[in-house]
Motif scaffolding. Sequence first.
Motif, PDB file in Angstrom:
ATOM      1  N   VAL A  88      11.001  -3.026  -2.209  1.00 14.56           N
ATOM      2  CA  VAL A  88       9.709  -3.518  -2.706  1.00 14.56           C
ATOM      3  C   VAL A  88       9.248  -4.684  -1.841  1.00 14.56           C
ATOM      4  CG1 VAL A  88      10.119  -2.801  -5.104  1.00 14.56           C
ATOM      5  CG2 VAL A  88      10.746  -5.120  -4.375  1.00 14.56           C
ATOM      6  N   THR A  91       2.941  -8.291  -1.771  1.00 18.89           N
ATOM      7  CA  THR A  91       1.947  -8.448  -0.716  1.00 18.89           C
ATOM      8  C   THR A  91       1.106  -9.707  -0.937  1.00 18.89           C
ATOM      9  OG1 THR A  91       0.640  -6.812  -1.940  1.00 18.89           O
ATOM     10  CG2 THR A  91       1.812  -6.032   0.003  1.00 18.89           C
ATOM     11  N   VAL A  95       0.816  -8.721  -5.545  1.00 18.90           N
ATOM     12  CA  VAL A  95       1.200  -7.508  -6.262  1.00 18.90           C
ATOM     13  C   VAL A  95       2.512  -6.995  -5.677  1.00 18.90           C
ATOM     14  CG1 VAL A  95       0.560  -5.108  -6.784  1.00 18.90           C
ATOM     15  CG2 VAL A  95      -1.201  -6.903  -6.781  1.00 18.90           C
ATOM     16  N   GLU A  96       3.466  -6.668  -6.547  1.00 17.57           N
ATOM     17  CA  GLU A  96       4.715  -6.085  -6.079  1.00 17.57           C
ATOM     18  C   GLU A  96       4.494  -4.605  -5.793  1.00 17.57           C
ATOM     19  OE1 GLU A  96       8.934  -6.982  -7.557  1.00 17.57           O
ATOM     20  OE2 GLU A  96       8.470  -5.041  -8.483  1.00 17.57           O
ATOM     21  N   ARG A  97       4.752  -4.195  -4.560  1.00 19.30           N
ATOM     22  CA  ARG A  97       4.531  -2.816  -4.125  1.00 19.30           C
ATOM     23  C   ARG A  97       5.871  -2.088  -4.017  1.00 19.30           C
ATOM     24  NH1 ARG A  97      -1.120  -2.465  -4.335  1.00 19.30           N
ATOM     25  NH2 ARG A  97      -1.896  -4.500  -3.672  1.00 19.30           N
ATOM     26  N   LYS A  98       5.970  -0.943  -4.696  1.00 17.23           N
ATOM     27  CA  LYS A  98       7.155  -0.096  -4.575  1.00 17.23           C
ATOM     28  C   LYS A  98       6.943   0.788  -3.354  1.00 17.23           C
ATOM     29  CE  LYS A  98       8.434  -0.339  -9.344  1.00 17.23           C
ATOM     30  NZ  LYS A  98       7.765  -0.196 -10.582  1.00 17.23           N
ATOM     31  N   LEU A  99       7.893   0.763  -2.439  1.00 15.06           N
ATOM     32  CA  LEU A  99       7.728   1.408  -1.141  1.00 15.06           C
ATOM     33  C   LEU A  99       8.457   2.738  -1.064  1.00 15.06           C
ATOM     34  CD1 LEU A  99       8.253  -1.896   0.853  1.00 15.06           C
ATOM     35  CD2 LEU A  99       6.078  -0.858   0.187  1.00 15.06           C
ATOM     36  N   THR A 148       0.349   6.121   3.826  1.00 15.56           N
ATOM     37  CA  THR A 148       0.851   4.903   3.169  1.00 15.56           C
ATOM     38  C   THR A 148      -0.243   4.261   2.329  1.00 15.56           C
ATOM     39  OG1 THR A 148       2.477   4.508   4.901  1.00 15.56           O
ATOM     40  CG2 THR A 148       1.820   2.604   3.591  1.00 15.56           C
ATOM     41  N   SER A 149      -1.413   4.117   2.893  1.00 19.45           N
ATOM     42  CA  SER A 149      -2.548   3.523   2.179  1.00 19.45           C
ATOM     43  C   SER A 149      -2.892   4.325   0.924  1.00 19.45           C
ATOM     44  CB  SER A 149      -3.760   3.444   3.124  1.00 19.45           C
ATOM     45  OG  SER A 149      -4.879   2.932   2.465  1.00 19.45           O
ATOM     46  N   LEU A 152      -0.077   4.006  -1.855  1.00 15.67           N
ATOM     47  CA  LEU A 152      -0.109   2.691  -2.501  1.00 15.67           C
ATOM     48  C   LEU A 152      -1.440   2.428  -3.227  1.00 15.67           C
ATOM     49  CD1 LEU A 152       1.570   0.555   0.291  1.00 15.67           C
ATOM     50  CD2 LEU A 152       2.564   1.152  -1.921  1.00 15.67           C
ATOM     51  N   LEU A 154      -4.023   1.438  -1.845  1.00 18.66           N
ATOM     52  CA  LEU A 154      -4.332   0.137  -1.268  1.00 18.66           C
ATOM     53  C   LEU A 154      -5.238   0.342  -0.061  1.00 18.66           C
ATOM     54  CD1 LEU A 154      -3.820  -2.894  -1.392  1.00 18.66           C
ATOM     55  CD2 LEU A 154      -1.723  -2.538  -0.098  1.00 18.66           C
TER      56      LEU A 154
END
Length: 194
Positions: A88, A91, A95-99, A148-149, A152, A154
Amino acid sequence: GVEVRGESAAVGYYGLSVDGVEVGESPDWMKKRLLNVGLRPINNIVDISNYVMLELGQPLHAFDYEALVQRSRGTPTICVRRAQPGEVLVTIDEVERKLDPEMLLITDEQGAIAIAGVMGGGNTEVSEATTDILLEAAHFEFLNNRRTSQLLKLKTEAAERFGKRLDPELPLLAGWRAARLIAELASGTLEAVV
């Protein structure tokens, strides 16, 4: 130093070390130009990165170099690699992003510091206390970046641009342009390109 790992998702990655920066407000002309295209001015370093992105089409990202040094307890090694399962990153929008393991990350010895071509991590964000920066100028594979964008959910200015086919020659040109503006508008001195 800069170490690049992983498949060919990162075609080119450069770090420009700029020392002695004075983080503050951007000049009015730059703030006005950013506002005119819907970008909120933040500080002179981030604004210069955004301005050069608008000017040349090449996204850039600035890391607080001292934060990297503290994290690595010495000279940091920057690595471009795939996310590990369960990894994770918080950012810069807090916000915590799970990858996902297919996502490309920028990392140091302690872990992720940015989601490549999408958004930086809060752990190395430029602040008013920043005096030295590592300016990232990179070329990422557009399909991976687009995926990826989307995963997410994002959507950023950088992700939109990296999600298209950018000229692989642009990173160094944009990096040099930004370094010159940082010298002019933030008193920085380009120390090295790695």
